[in-house]
Scaffold this motif. Structure first.
Motif: not given
Length: 733
Positions: A12, A17, A225-226, A264, A293, A325-327, A732-733
């Motif tokens: 992370l 981001f 988060d991915t 993000r 989230n 966006h790594h989500f 986790t943002r």
């Protein structure tokens, strides 16, 4: 000891981001709208007048497109797609897997040894033949019989994604049975159009030639988060967390709801909206939801078939944009224990081609009588077919959400607001039979005539009601986030169509048999409906135990699980409804019921395997590793301290060691019992019985394993715990 969790968390800090994924809207959203859609405006530019008129007739009146016109449309569609950089085309359809499907074919066609052209004709547009062997069919055909057909649906516009022209289509078997969500929906929409138009023209407005069912969905979802998602095998394979202790802070303070959207996430939302605009999806609302989230977006109302296509398309787009966006996006109805799950509220109404919303009160008594007719008939349809409506939202994932103090209960009831309820009570008092002049005046001016004033900004929302009237529409709140809107919309439009047919027949019989005037006959029929519908009207707290008891007294079903609901689905009353309206034949309906039961059993089966694997190969080893460290420490204490000191100093650690042993043993026994129950359930070949066994004998065994694992999470050293924790997944943002 390196775990997936810490490898994920370590990634992370290295992703900026804010910088790497900043999104700027290139121009006004209105200028982007339908940029990649073969829209009406685009058709005007590319089609001949004859072809344009033909396709508009197909869209608005359901007329068939002649083959020579289809050739013209295909050429125009190809030219437009090529101008947008497309190289392939596909029939985009919605099989009963719950996702969308597509098979890409190239426009490229060689015609000499060294020459080629881009080719696309009417035959290619109208029909494609995908391999149908892997799609659910409920026993309609043998697995080795692979042939199936997709056929162009001209009522939903074609669009381009990447370099592919996507043509919305229906999907049928070689023998003609439906294998998708779209075909029965189109049939239900046609049925409600016919029935509602007939009622409008007969009693209210002869200028009405078409009634369109409209839909506005609200899509809730979680973003994770991915890297953290990839560290959780349960999320990857089942869409939800099968283990995990609740964090110290969840949603208790409600500080997420409508709060400031994280940067993000905002970048994700901006890019998503850009892609939606290009594809003609009119999203207008975005916000945080109640859980951390968790978010929501919603579009403007559209014709139901197009709205359903747009929602299915949106879910595909969301997954793609989230990845950039790594989500990872979660549509599961209950991905996290102890926090709100996700729904997809379906806001439904009926609109005429003269510009009226039939569920919106009018400015005079005549229009309000029209409103009451469609409003009361909608309630009557729900009262008559509440169990079928419940079946339309049944799934393993939605069972976690319904009634969990965040979503409506499994009891189907309707909330209409106290003041509208009082209007219906007044209408119920109408004299049964011919009205005196005084009664007519009283009714039309003091009851019906007051509706606009009474309903003005009055219909409060009841989040505990599965079917709530919200001013000019009904909100079917019980639909799950991962669901295809087509199924609940097929059921809702079908039952309203059936009810409107029944209503017209009863009014006509009353007029013929008693010589009552039209308005008097309508009032008398509505009066009886109101009496019969009172058992489903409920204005209070749907979460309360009192309501469950009261609902039982009223004779309402409380079908808490999917197998319970689907067992009711094969009721002859429901089968007859579908056959009468031409939506399913008996074989198709039974096949779909079997598919849903098989899917339910398969999902619980997968969850059982995943939970057993995680418990044995992740949780127990981590617990034993930590326990051995404690044992070594206790042994060390014994070596360096006197006997009297050792007992006091080692006591707490010995207690932890005992607790770990106890919980590990619970998990071991629980997993053994779970796997045996799963094996026993799989030995059953009847779909209904298998689903019931997975529901009643397999699924309840999850709790014992989870409780023991979650207890260990609070005992084992944080650095040794293998599973990414809720506090990391949700904050986790």
């Amino acid at each position: 000891m390196s775990t997936l969790r810490f490898k994920a968390l370590a990634q992370l800090p290295f992703i900026d981001f804010r910088k790497d994924n900043a999104v700027e809207v290139p121009k006004k959203l209105s200028e982007l709208f339908c940029e990649n859609v073969f829209s009406e405006e685009t058709m005007r530019n590319y089609l001949t007048k004859e072809a344009f008129t033909s396709i508009q007739d197909a869209i608005k009146r359901g007329t068939k497109t002649p083959r020579h016109i289809a050739d013209q449309i295909a050429v125009a569609m190809k030219d437009w797609a090529l101008s947008k950089g497309a190289t392939h085309y596909t029939h985009w359809f919605q099989p009963l897997t719950g996702s969308t499907a597509e098979k890409h074919d190239s426009f490229f066609t060689p015609f000499e040894s060294d020459r080629a052209i881009e080719r696309f004709n009417g035959s290619m547009l109208i029909q494609q033949e995908p391999d149908a062997s892997s799609f659910p069919n409920g026993g309609i055909r043998n697995t080795f019989e692979a042939r199936g057909y997709t056929a162009w649906d001209p009522t939903s516009p074609a669009f381009i994604i990447g370099t592919t022209l996507c043509i919305p289509s229906i999907f049928i078997s070689y023998t003609g049975e439906t294998l998708d969500y779209k075909t029965p929906l189109l049939r239900a929409l046609s049925a409600v159009d016919d029935a509602a138009t007939d009622v409008c023209r007969t009693y209210f407005d002869k200028n009405v030639t078409k009634v369109t069912a409209t839909l506005g969905w609200e899509q809730e979802y979680f973003l994770i988060d991915t890297a953290l998602y990839q560290s959780r095998p349960d999320l990857i394979l089942t869409g939800r967390t099968l283990l995990g202790h609740s964090p110290a802070k969840g949603q208790q303070l409600d500080d997420h709801y409508f709060g400031s959207i994280p940067t993000r996430v905002m970048n994700f939302m901006k890019e998503l909206e850009i892609e939606c605009m290009k594809l003609g999806i009119p999203v207008t609302t975005r916000h945080n939801e109640v859980a951390p989230n968790q978010f929501e977006l919603a579009p403007m109302f559209e014709e139901t078939n197009v709205a359903v296509d747009h929602n299915s398309l949106l879910m595909d787009i969301m997954a793609r944009v989230a990845h950039k966006h790594h989500f990872h996006i979660l549509f599961h109805e209950k991905p996290f224990k102890g926090v709100n799950g996700s729904g997809k509220h379906n806001n439904w109404s009926l609109a005429t081609d003269t510009g009226e919303n039939l569920l919106s009160p009018g400015k005079n008594p005549k229009k309000n009588l029209q409103f009451l007719t469609f409003f009361v008939n909608s309630l009557k349809a729900v009262q008559e077919y509440s169990d079928l409506l419940r079946c339309s939202i049944a799934s393993a994932s939605n069972d976690h959400r319904l009634g969990a103090n965040e979503a409506p209960p499994a009891i189907i009831s309707a909330f209409i607001g106290s003041q509208l309820y009082s209007v219906l009570e007044e209408l119920e008092k109408v004299t049964n039979g011919k009205l005196s002049p005084e009664e007519k005046t009283e009714l039309k001016l003091n009851v019906v005539g007051k509706i606009p004033e009474i309903l003005l900004d009055n219909t409060d929302r009841n989040r505990t009601s599965p079917f709530a009237f919200t001013g000019n529409k009904f909100e079917f709140r019980a639909v799950g986030s991962s669901a295809n809107c087509a199924e609940p919309m097929t059921v809702l439009n079908a039952i309203v169509a059936k009810q409107l047919r029944t209503f017209k027949n009863q009014v006509e019989e009353l007029i013929a048999g008693s010589k009552l005037k039209k308005d008097e006959a309508i009032f008398n029929v509505l009066r009886e409906y109101i009496k019969e519908c009172k058992n489903i009207m409920f204005e209070g707290d749907g979460y309360s135990d009192d309501w469950a008891s009261e609902a039982e007294k009223r004779g309402l079903s409380n079908l808490k699980t999917t197998p319970e609901a689907l067992k009711m689905e094969l009721n002859e009353k429901f089968v007859s409804l579908y056959e009468e309206l031409g939506i399913y034949n008996h074989r198709e309906f039974e096949a779909r019921n079997e598919i849903k039961l098989e899917k339910y059993a398969a999902e619980i089966d997968i969850e059982a395997k995943v939970l057993s694997d995680i418990a044995r190969n992740h949780i127990i080893p981590a617990a034993l590793y930590y326990q051995n460290r404690l044992i070594d420490n206790v042994k060390g204490l014994k070596e360096i301290f006197s006997e009297s000191e050792y007992g006091d100093l080692a006591k707490d650690q010995m207690d932890i060691i005992r607790s770990i042993s106890y919980h590990v043993s619970e998990i071991k026994v629980g997993v053994d019992e779970l796997l045996q129950a799963k094996e026993d359930a799989n030995s059953t070949h009847n779909a209904q019985e298998k689903a019931e066994r997975f529901c009643n004998e397999v699924k309840p065994r999850f709790d014992k394993i989870r409780e023991a694992s979650d207890a260990l999470e609070m005992l084992v050293d944080d650095e040794l715990w293998p599973m990414t924790k809720y506090r990391e997944l949700l904050f986790t943002r």
